[in-house]
Write an enzyme that holds these catalytic residues in place. Structure first.
Site, PDB file in Angstrom:
ATOM      1  N   ILE A 122       0.812  -1.181   0.052  1.00 30.25           N
ATOM      2  CA  ILE A 122       0.067   0.011   0.090  1.00 30.25           C
ATOM      3  C   ILE A 122       0.978   1.228   0.092  1.00 30.25           C
ATOM      4  O   ILE A 122       0.358   2.544  -0.141  1.00 30.25           O
ATOM      5  CB  ILE A 122      -1.065   0.091   1.273  1.00 30.25           C
TER       6      ILE A 122
ATOM      7  N   THR B 268      -9.378   0.411  15.276  1.00 30.03           N
ATOM      8  CA  THR B 268      -9.260  -0.519  16.777  1.00 30.03           C
ATOM      9  C   THR B 268      -9.869   0.437  17.771  1.00 30.03           C
ATOM     10  O   THR B 268      -9.445   1.448  17.817  1.00 30.03           O
ATOM     11  CB  THR B 268      -8.168  -1.165  16.739  1.00 30.03           C
ATOM     12  N   ASP B 269     -10.306  -0.202  18.742  1.00 30.93           N
ATOM     13  CA  ASP B 269     -10.629   0.468  19.959  1.00 30.93           C
ATOM     14  C   ASP B 269      -9.613   0.721  20.783  1.00 30.93           C
ATOM     15  O   ASP B 269      -9.527   1.459  21.937  1.00 30.93           O
ATOM     16  CB  ASP B 269     -11.524  -0.480  20.882  1.00 30.93           C
ATOM     17  N   GLU B 270      -8.463   0.129  20.548  1.00 31.69           N
ATOM     18  CA  GLU B 270      -7.050   0.081  21.215  1.00 31.69           C
ATOM     19  C   GLU B 270      -6.533   1.592  21.240  1.00 31.69           C
ATOM     20  O   GLU B 270      -5.780   2.197  22.005  1.00 31.69           O
ATOM     21  CB  GLU B 270      -6.125  -0.709  20.788  1.00 31.69           C
TER      22      GLU B 270
ATOM     23  N   TYR C  28       1.753  -0.259  18.460  1.00 32.24           N
ATOM     24  CA  TYR C  28       0.656  -0.583  17.543  1.00 32.24           C
ATOM     25  C   TYR C  28      -0.515   0.530  17.536  1.00 32.24           C
ATOM     26  O   TYR C  28      -1.017   1.081  16.705  1.00 32.24           O
ATOM     27  CB  TYR C  28       0.098  -1.784  17.746  1.00 32.24           C
ATOM     28  N   SER C  29      -0.946   0.638  18.777  1.00 33.35           N
ATOM     29  CA  SER C  29      -2.076   1.512  18.733  1.00 33.35           C
ATOM     30  C   SER C  29      -2.108   2.965  18.439  1.00 33.35           C
ATOM     31  O   SER C  29      -2.802   3.720  18.099  1.00 33.35           O
ATOM     32  CB  SER C  29      -2.755   1.246  20.211  1.00 33.35           C
TER      33      SER C  29
ATOM     34  N   LYS D 226      -2.116   3.358  14.836  1.00 33.69           N
ATOM     35  CA  LYS D 226      -3.510   3.399  14.243  1.00 33.69           C
ATOM     36  C   LYS D 226      -4.290   4.457  14.599  1.00 33.69           C
ATOM     37  O   LYS D 226      -4.835   5.186  13.733  1.00 33.69           O
ATOM     38  CB  LYS D 226      -4.363   1.997  15.021  1.00 33.69           C
TER      39      LYS D 226
END
Length: 323
Positions: free
Chosen positions: A58, A123-125, A148-149, A152
């Protein structure tokens, strides 16, 4: 409609492609780099003139531009992401290259080619952890606690900025913990199934009482499809399963189902930055677009367990990197 699904060979992406091909006449182009989480076997049995697979990154904007024009793409759904928290702690750079910069590349080409709709699968994270009795709403502040979160959350903010600055048709969905068929065996539920069947020790972080809201991937796919058809540009939609369960209870549930001893449980040092509780409020999606989850955890986990028991070779292929 011609849709581009990025990361379509991953767990949620592959389930979504199956759902779209079964429930619509949309043409689907799947762009995937087939990293460790992108299992080619996930969609090998899909045989449809409405489906096209393309191997690629991507971050390759020339390729994105080519795909959009060659296939007359109307909508992009970005599932592509590095998603394992432990891996992000050990090597954050890849997560920002894929999750943040990859999203920017997609946004640039979507804007350039006047895409009708862009859906960012998040994500909710990104909200961080929440105390008992409270729930994340779409207006909750973003307080990510892992590389990670945070990658995002950054991607979500990019989508928002394009909407605000360029009147870009972006929508963000934020889901709770998914489970179901085709999930990589590094994740909690398939990891426990795999290790329990082999009578291996099950590492449990801390006291195991971290609470997650478990969402069956089929319900998640239906929610995304609902947003694709009826969601409003510039909006965020939370997607939860209404199944708040502590990790240790999920593990014990699986052990009981498999008739395995709790002695397999081995408590280990807690993960760095480990969020204690996630709890998501999906009332906006229910009230505005009419979606709500259908799967109870009991029904969904039994279905998931049976799938993994009947697809042991799939797990072996993932572990041996033959995918």
């Amino acid at each position: 409609m011609n849709i581009l699904v990025t990361g379509g060979n991953g767990f949620i992406g592959s389930n979504f492609i199956r759902y779209v091909l079964k429930n619509s006449d949309y043409n689907v182009v799947n762009l995937d780099l087939l990293t460790y989480a992108g299992n080619r076997n996930n969609l090998l049995d899909v045989n449809s003139h409405k489906y096209e697979f393309i191997y690629g990154d991507i971050n390759n904007e020339d390729l994105i531009n080519l795909i959009i024009n060659k296939f007359n793409i109307n909508v992009i759904l970005n599932f592509a992401a590095e998603s394992h928290v432990d891996r992000s702690i050990e090597g954050p750079k890849l997560f920002f290259e894929t999750n943040l910069m990859g999203t920017q590349s997609l946004l640039n080409q979507a804007k350039k080619n006047s895409i009708d709709r862009f859906i960012q699968i998040s994500t909710d994270e990104v909200y961080g952890s929440i105390e008992n009795g409270n729930h994340f709403s779409e207006s909750s502040p973003l307080k990510p606690n892992s590389p990670y979160s945070s990658s995002k959350a950054g991607a979500d903010l990019l989508v928002r900025s394009y909407y605000k600055t360029y009147d870009f048709p972006g929508i963000i969905t934020r889901c709770s913990n998914n489970y179901g068929p085709y999930q990589h065996p590094e994740k909690l539920i398939p990891m426990v199934i795999k290790k329990a069947l082999r009578d291996e020790k099950l590492p449990v972080y801390g006291d195991g009482k971290q609470i997650r809201d478990w969402l069956h991937v089929d319900d998640h796919c239906k929610a995304i499809f609902t947003v694709l058809k009826y969601g409003n540009e510039g909006e965020v939609y939370n997607i939860g399963g209404n199944n708040e369960i502590a990790n240790i209870e999920v593990i014990k549930n699986i052990l009981r189902y498999l008739n395995k001893s709790y002695d397999l449980i081995e408590y280990v040092k807690d993960r760095k930055g480990h969020d204690r509780r996630y709890a998501i409020d999906s009332s906006k999606l229910k009230n505005e677009l009419g979606w709500e989850p259908e799967q109870t955890f009991e029904k969904g986990i039994n279905h998931t367990l049976n799938w993994y028991l009947n697809n042991a070779s799939w797990v072996e292929d993932v572990e041996k990197n033959r995918c």
